[in-house]
Design an enzyme around this catalytic site. Structure first.
Site, mmCIF file in Angstrom:
data_model
loop_
_atom_site.group_PDB
_atom_site.id
_atom_site.type_symbol
_atom_site.label_atom_id
_atom_site.label_comp_id
_atom_site.label_asym_id
_atom_site.label_seq_id
_atom_site.Cartn_x
_atom_site.Cartn_y
_atom_site.Cartn_z
ATOM 1 N N TRP A 354 0.828 -1.225 0.000
ATOM 2 C CA TRP A 354 0.000 0.000 0.000
ATOM 3 C C TRP A 354 0.855 1.266 0.000
ATOM 4 O O TRP A 354 0.321 2.377 -0.055
ATOM 5 C CB TRP A 354 -0.925 0.012 1.224
ATOM 6 C CG TRP A 354 -0.223 0.330 2.537
ATOM 7 C CD1 TRP A 354 0.974 -0.147 2.953
ATOM 8 C CD2 TRP A 354 -0.699 1.197 3.574
ATOM 9 N NE1 TRP A 354 1.276 0.339 4.200
ATOM 10 C CE2 TRP A 354 0.261 1.172 4.603
ATOM 11 C CE3 TRP A 354 -1.842 1.977 3.740
ATOM 12 C CZ2 TRP A 354 0.116 1.908 5.791
ATOM 13 C CZ3 TRP A 354 -1.988 2.706 4.921
ATOM 14 C CH2 TRP A 354 -1.012 2.674 5.925
ATOM 15 N N ASP A 355 2.190 1.113 0.032
ATOM 16 C CA ASP A 355 3.078 2.263 0.154
ATOM 17 C C ASP A 355 2.895 3.284 -0.971
ATOM 18 O O ASP A 355 3.314 4.436 -0.856
ATOM 19 C CB ASP A 355 4.548 1.800 0.213
ATOM 20 C CG ASP A 355 4.811 0.840 1.359
ATOM 21 O OD1 ASP A 355 3.996 -0.092 1.515
ATOM 22 O OD2 ASP A 355 5.797 1.004 2.079
ATOM 23 N N GLU A 493 0.540 -3.457 11.953
ATOM 24 C CA GLU A 493 0.741 -4.899 11.745
ATOM 25 C C GLU A 493 0.975 -5.693 13.022
ATOM 26 O O GLU A 493 1.089 -6.916 12.964
ATOM 27 C CB GLU A 493 1.942 -5.115 10.823
ATOM 28 C CG GLU A 493 1.743 -4.550 9.451
ATOM 29 C CD GLU A 493 2.805 -5.020 8.483
ATOM 30 O OE1 GLU A 493 3.928 -5.293 8.921
ATOM 31 O OE2 GLU A 493 2.492 -5.096 7.287
ATOM 32 N N LYS A 614 2.740 -0.915 16.000
ATOM 33 C CA LYS A 614 3.974 -0.791 15.232
ATOM 34 C C LYS A 614 4.017 0.567 14.537
ATOM 35 O O LYS A 614 5.047 1.195 14.403
ATOM 36 C CB LYS A 614 4.003 -1.908 14.177
ATOM 37 C CG LYS A 614 5.179 -1.866 13.234
ATOM 38 C CD LYS A 614 5.059 -2.993 12.215
ATOM 39 C CE LYS A 614 6.204 -2.998 11.233
ATOM 40 N NZ LYS A 614 6.034 -3.992 10.173
ATOM 41 N N GLN A 615 2.848 0.991 14.062
ATOM 42 C CA GLN A 615 2.807 2.205 13.252
ATOM 43 C C GLN A 615 1.435 2.861 13.344
ATOM 44 O O GLN A 615 0.484 2.274 13.845
ATOM 45 C CB GLN A 615 3.118 1.862 11.813
ATOM 46 C CG GLN A 615 2.066 1.010 11.136
ATOM 47 C CD GLN A 615 2.638 0.254 9.948
ATOM 48 O OE1 GLN A 615 3.185 -0.825 10.102
ATOM 49 N NE2 GLN A 615 2.500 0.820 8.771
HETATM 50 C C1 BGC Z 1 4.878 -1.840 7.173
HETATM 51 C C2 BGC Z 1 3.826 -1.759 6.092
HETATM 52 C C3 BGC Z 1 4.490 -1.476 4.776
HETATM 53 C C4 BGC Z 1 5.575 -2.503 4.506
HETATM 54 C C5 BGC Z 1 6.329 -2.210 3.241
HETATM 55 C C6 BGC Z 1 5.934 -2.850 6.800
HETATM 56 O O1 BGC Z 1 6.937 -2.849 7.744
HETATM 57 O O2 BGC Z 1 4.312 -2.222 8.386
HETATM 58 O O3 BGC Z 1 2.899 -0.751 6.385
HETATM 59 O O4 BGC Z 1 3.562 -1.501 3.754
HETATM 60 O O5 BGC Z 1 6.493 -2.495 5.560
HETATM 61 O O6 BGC Z 1 6.960 -0.985 3.313
#
Ligand code: BGC
Length: 795
Positions: A354-355, A493, A614-615
Site C-alpha cells: 500500500w506504500d 501490523e 507498530k505504526q
Molecule cells: C509496514 C507496512 C508497509 C511494509 C512495506 C511494513 O513494515 O508495516 O505498512 O507496507 O512495511 O513498506
C-alpha cells in the site's frame, strides 16, 4: 555532504551494505547497487542488479512444509572490473591494498557514482583510480563505467579484467537464507570481436536477460592497443586486456554495458538486441552527456528548494533521486508497480504494498503519466484480484496485500523472527485496506489531473469493483444496528489477532471502516462524473445496478466505528480491553524496541495482548483527511465527531506506538503539523534521516524505504504548504515550522505548470503556461482565479 552530493571519505566495512543501497543507480527499468566494481558478494559487499518487475518463484522446504515465494531476482552482475600489475598473482581489491586516500560520492544532479582511490601495493607502486559509473537515464538499457587510471610512480604492463557474472544468487537478506535462492539458468555465454555477452533465463518466470559488455582503453581520447583474451567459467564470462602504461600518464578504461530482456518493447531476441544496441553506442563521455541532460530534465520537474535548519534539502533530493531511479519516465507503459523497497535490494522481495499511498502524491503533481501507468499495473491485475475475492466467497475484487508479477497474493505465510530463530505464521496479508489505498489513489490522481479518460476506461471500473468487494465483506450486526468488517488487519501490523484467539484478524478496525465509508461515496461520485454511455457499458459489463448502489449508500452511512472514552477512536473493537504496555521498562531493557513484536515473541509473549502499535493506524485518518472532511465523513455515518478531539487522539496513540515502520514517523509529522509545529518538525527530521542513518539498524542495506522517502518530500510539498485539490479548487494554506525559512517547487496542476514560492507569510504563484480556463485557487481565506502567464503574490 553538499546539497547535491552524498560523500564518504573513509571505508567502513560495517557501513558498506548501507552505502551500496544509498549509492545504487537506476533508471526505472533496472537498478544496480553501489557495490565496488572489484568486489563480489562476500558478507561485506553485495553487488545486486534488479530489473523492474523481474520476479521469479521458487519453492522451499521449511519446517516440514513446502512454501513458495516470488522474489525480485538478482540478475547477472555487470559491474566486475579489476586490474593486476605485471608479475602480480592477485587481482586488485581495495581491502588488500594500502589505501592512501579514498572518497566516494553520489552526484544527485548528474546521476553519477564516483569512487576515487589512491592505493599502494607491497612493492610500493602507487596507483590512482577515479571510477565514474552511470545507469543511463537517457537509454534505459545502458550502463557504463569509466576508470581513469594513473600509475603514480611506476610504468609497466597492466592487465584489466572485465566480466559479466551470472553465477549470482539471491543472498541479500539474511532472514531468507534458508530459502532457495537459485533463480537463474545460464543459456548462452560468449564473445564477439570486442564484446562479451551472457544470456540467462529465470528458471520459473522464464524471463530472458541478455547482457553485453565492451571494454576499451583510451589515452588522450585515442584507442590504446591491447592484448585481449577471454575466459569462460560456469555462468561467468570475462575478458582480460593487457597494455603498457607509463608513470603519470592517465589512461581511461571504459566498460559499456547493454541489458535487454524478453519483457522489452520493440525487441525480438534480447541477445541480438543487446549486441546491436551496444554496437551503436559511442564513448563514455557522449553517453554521460545524454544521461546528464535526461537528469536535468527530471530535476526541472522534480526540483525543490528548501531553506531550513539541518541537511533536509540534501536528504529530500536524495529521496527524490531514489524515487526516480525506481520509477521514472522509463517505467511508463511497462507493466510494473512501485515496490516498497525500491529496486535496490531484496527485502520484501520487490513486492508492491500500500506504500503507493505515500508515493503517488509526489508523482501526481510532476509526472502524472507515471502515476497513471502505476495505477494501470493494478488495473491489469483485476482478474487476479477478482479471483482472490471469489476464493473468499465475495464478488468484486480483492487486491493482495503483497503484489508481484501476476497479481496473486505474494505475502509470505511464515516469517523468521531473527531474535528467536523461529519461523512464525504471518497473518499480515489480512490487510484488506490496501484496496482502500488503491481507491484513494485513483481519486487523488483524478483530482490533481482531471484525467477523465482514465476514469472512464479504468478508474471507475476499479472503484466499483473494490466497492463491491467491501460491500461483500461487511456484515449486519443486529445488536449494534450497524455494518461491521470483521477479521481483518489494520495498518498496524502488530495486531493480527485477539489475545488467546486462534483465529487471525481483528474486528472493526476504525481506519478500515471509515475509509470504506469514504470509498462507497466516492465510487458513486466517480460513477456520476462519467458519461451516460460509459455508465451503461459498465453497468452491463459488471452487472451492477441502482439497487446495488443504494445498498452501498446505506452501508456507507451505517458502518460501525468503535470509540473509547471522550472521543478517542478505538483502533479496533475490543482494543480498550488490551493491557497497557510497559514502555519505560522495555526501553530500559532493550536498546531498540521498534520491533516489539519480535521481542515479545522471543520472550514467549505476544504483542497482540497489548495496547502497542507498530505504526500509525487510527492516525492514518488524520493523515488522509482534513478535519472538515472527517467531520463530514462521521456525519455521514451518523456519528458525532468533534475536531477538538483530534489532538487527544494523536496524543493517545503516539504514546502507544513503537514506530517499527518508517512510514509511522511520516504520518506522525503530518498529523502534528497544524497543532504542534515543533513536534512536526522533529518527527519530520526523524523520518527524513531514516534511510540515510539506517535508523532501523540494518534494513536499509536490504533496500531503501520508498514510502518514507516520498512521504517526507510530501510533508513539505502538501502538508506544510497545505496544498490540496478539492472540488476543482487548488487549496493552499501554508503552515511551516519555524525551522523552515523558505520553500519553492513546481507543480503540474491539470496540465499546467505552476511555480510556488513560499517565504515568510508570503506565497508567490507563477503560472508558467497559458491555460484554457482559469485556475481556481483558494489561498487561506482568499479565493481567486488566475489564467495566462501571470504571477500573483499573496499573503
Ligand atoms: C509496514 C507496512 C508497509 C511494509 C512495506 C511494513 O513494515 O508495516 O505498512 O507496507 O512495511 O513498506
Amino acid at each position: 555532504m553538499s546539497d547535491w552530493k552524498l560523500i564518504y571519505t573513509d571505508l567502513k566495512k560495517e557501513q558498506e551494505g548501507l552505502r551500496e543501497s544509498l549509492c545504487a543507480l537506476g533508471n526505472g527499468y533496472f537498478a544496480t547497487r553501489g557495490a565496488a566494481e572489484e568486489s563480489e558478494a562476500d558478507g561485506v559487499h553485495y553487488p545486486g542488479t534488479y530489473l523492474a518487475g523481474g520476479y521469479n518463484r521458487l519453492k522451499s522446504e521449511l519446517a516440514g512444509k513446502t512454501i513458495e515465494n516470488e522474489d525480485l531476482v538478482n540478475w547477472p552482475n555487470w559491474l566486475p572490473l579489476s586490474f593486476r600489475l605485471e608479475n602480480d598473482k592477485n587481482w586488485f581489491r581495495l581491502e588488500t591494498k594500502q589505501v592512501l586516500s579514498y572518497r566516494q560520492e553520489l552526484d544527485l544532479s548528474e546521476g553519477l557514482f564516483r569512487r576515487e582511490m589512491h592505493v599502494r601495493d607491497e612493492k610500493n607502486r602507487e596507483t590512482r583510480i577515479l571510477s565514474t559509473r552511470m545507469v543511463s537515464m537517457d537509454n534505459p538499457h545502458l550502463a557504463a563505467i569509466r576508470w581513469e587510471f594513473e600509475p603514480v610512480n611506476w610504468s609497466g604492463t597492466v592487465m584489466i579484467r572485465s566480466a559479466i557474472d551470472g553465477s549470482v544468487k539471491n543472498e541479500g537478506v539474511k532472514r531468507y537464507q534458508a530459502l532457495n535462492s537459485q533463480h537463474l539458468k545460464i543459456i548462452e555465454q560468449g564473445e564477439t570481436d570486442d564484446v562479451i555477452y551472457l544470456l540467462v533465463q529465470s528458471n520459473q518466470s522464464r524471463i530472458y536477460m541478455a547482457q553485453a559488455a565492451r571494454c576499451q582503453v583510451f589515452f588522450k581520447n585515442k584507442s590504446v592497443a591491447t592484448k585481449r583474451e577471454s575466459l569462460q567459467e560456469e555462468g561467468k564470462i570475462s575478458e582480460r586486456l593487457s597494455f603498457h602504461v607509463s608513470q603519470g600518464k592517465t589512461v581511461k578504461i571504459e566498460k559499456i554495458v547493454v541489458l535487454s530482456t524478453s519483457k522489452d518493447r520493440a525487441t525480438s531476441d534480447p541477445l541480438d538486441n543487446a549486441l546491436e544496441v551496444l554496437c551503436d553506442e559511442p564513448d563514455f563521455s557522449t553517453l554521460q552527456a545524454r544521461h546528464s541532460r535526461a537528469w536535468k530534465r527530471l530535476w526541472k520537474q522534480f526540483g525543490i528548494s528548501l531553506k531550513s535548519r539541518g541537511n533536509s534539502q540534501f536528504l529530500l533530493r536524495l529521496h527524490i533521486f531514489h524515487i526516480l531511479q525506481t520509477s521514472s519516465v522509463h517505467t511508463i507503459g511497462r507493466d510494473v508497480g512501485i515496490p516498497a523497497r525500491g529496486w535496490h535490494g531484496e527485502a520484501y522481495r520487490g513486492h508492491i504494498f500500500w506504500d503507493e499511498l505515500f508515493i503517488f502524491p509526489l508523482l501526481n503533481y510532476r509526472l502524472p503519466d507515471l502515476t497513471r501507468s502505476l495505477l494501470l499495473y493494478r488495473y491489469y491485475r483485476l482478474r487476479a484480484a477478482k479471483k482472490l475475492a471469489a476464493k473468499e466467497g465475495f464478488a468484486g475484487v480483492m487486491f493482495p496485500w503483497q503484489s508481484g508479477s501476476s497479481g496473486r497474493e505474494e505475502s509470505q505465510v511464515m516469517h523468521l523472527n531473527p531474535r528467536s530463530g523461529k519461523w512464525v505464521p504471518d497473518n499480515t496479508y489480512l490487510q484488506r485496506h490496501v484496496n482502500l489505498a488503491i481507491a484513494y489513489n485513483i481519486w487523488q490522481y483524478y483530482e490533481v489531473t482531471g484525467d477523465m479518460n482514465f476514469m472512464k476506461y479504468y478508474g471507475v471500473e476499479m472503484l466499483l469493483e473494490i466497492a463491491r468487494f467491501f460491500a461483500g465483506i461487511t456484515t449486519w450486526s443486529e445488536s449494534k444496528q450497524r455494518y461491521e468488517i470483521r477479521k481483518v488487519v489494520g495498518p498496524d501490523e502488530f495486531h493480527t489477532a485477539y489475545p488467546e484467539s486462534n483465529e487471525p484478524g481483528i474486528d472493526n478496525n476504525a481506519y478500515t471502516n471509515v475509509v470504506t465509508s469514504w470509498l462507497f461515496s466516492h465510487a458513486l461520485k466517480a460513477f456520476d462524473i462519467i458519461d451516460t454511455s460509459r455508465q451503461e457499458t459498465l453497468k452491463q459489463k459488471l452487472q451492477v445496478d441502482d439497487r446495488e448502489f443504494r445498498k452501498w449508500e446505506e452501508i456507507s452511512k451505517k458502518l460501525f466505528v468503535p470509540f473509547m472514552e471522550e472521543g478517542i477512536i478505538a483502533q479496533f473493537e475490543g482494543y480498550e480491553q488490551l493491557r497497557e504496555f510497559d514502555w519505560e521498562g522495555y526501553r530500559k531493557r532493550y536498546p531498540d524496541i521498534k520491533r516489539l513484536d519480535r521481542i515479545l515473541d522471543a520472550e514467549g509473549d505476544s504483542v497482540n495482548d497489548y495496547k502497542a502499535a507498530k505504526q500509525a493506524d487510527v492516525l492514518m485518518l488524520f493523515y488522509l483527511f482534513s478535519s472538515e472532511e472527517l467531520v463530514d465523513l462521521f456525519q455521514n455515518m451518523e456519528y458525532e465527531f468533534n475536531p477538538e478531539w483530534i489532538p487527544e487522539n494523536i496524543k493517545y496513540y503516539v504514546s502507544r506506538t513503537s514506530d517499527g515502520s518508517t512510514l509511522s514517523r511520516v504520518v506522525r509529522s503530518w498529523v502534528e503539523a497544524r497543532s504542534d509545529r515543533e513536534c512536526a518538525w522533529s518527527c519530520f527530521r526523524e523520518a527524513v534521516v531514516s534511510d540515510f542513518e539506517d535508523i532501523q539498524g540494518g534494513t536499509t542495506p536490504e533496500g531503501i524505504h520508498l514510502g518514507s522517502m516520498a512521504g517526507t518530500v510530501d510533508i513539505i510539498q502538501r502538508c506544510f504548504t497545505g496544498l490540496e485539490v478539492r472540488d476543482n479548487i487548488l487549496w493552499i494554506n501554508p503552515c511551516f515550522p519555524n525551522e523552515i525559512s523558505s520553500f519553492s517547487m513546481q507543480i503540474n496542476y491539470r496540465g499546467t505548470w505552476l511555480f510556488l514560492d513560499f517565504s515568510g507569510t508570503q506565497c508567490r504563484i507563477e503560472l508558467k503556461d497559458e491555460t484554457d480556463s482559469p485556475i481556481k485557487i483558494k489561498f487561506r481565506d482568499q479565493f481567486f482565479e488566475i489564467s495566462g502567464k501571470t504571477t500573483k503574490v499573496v499573503s
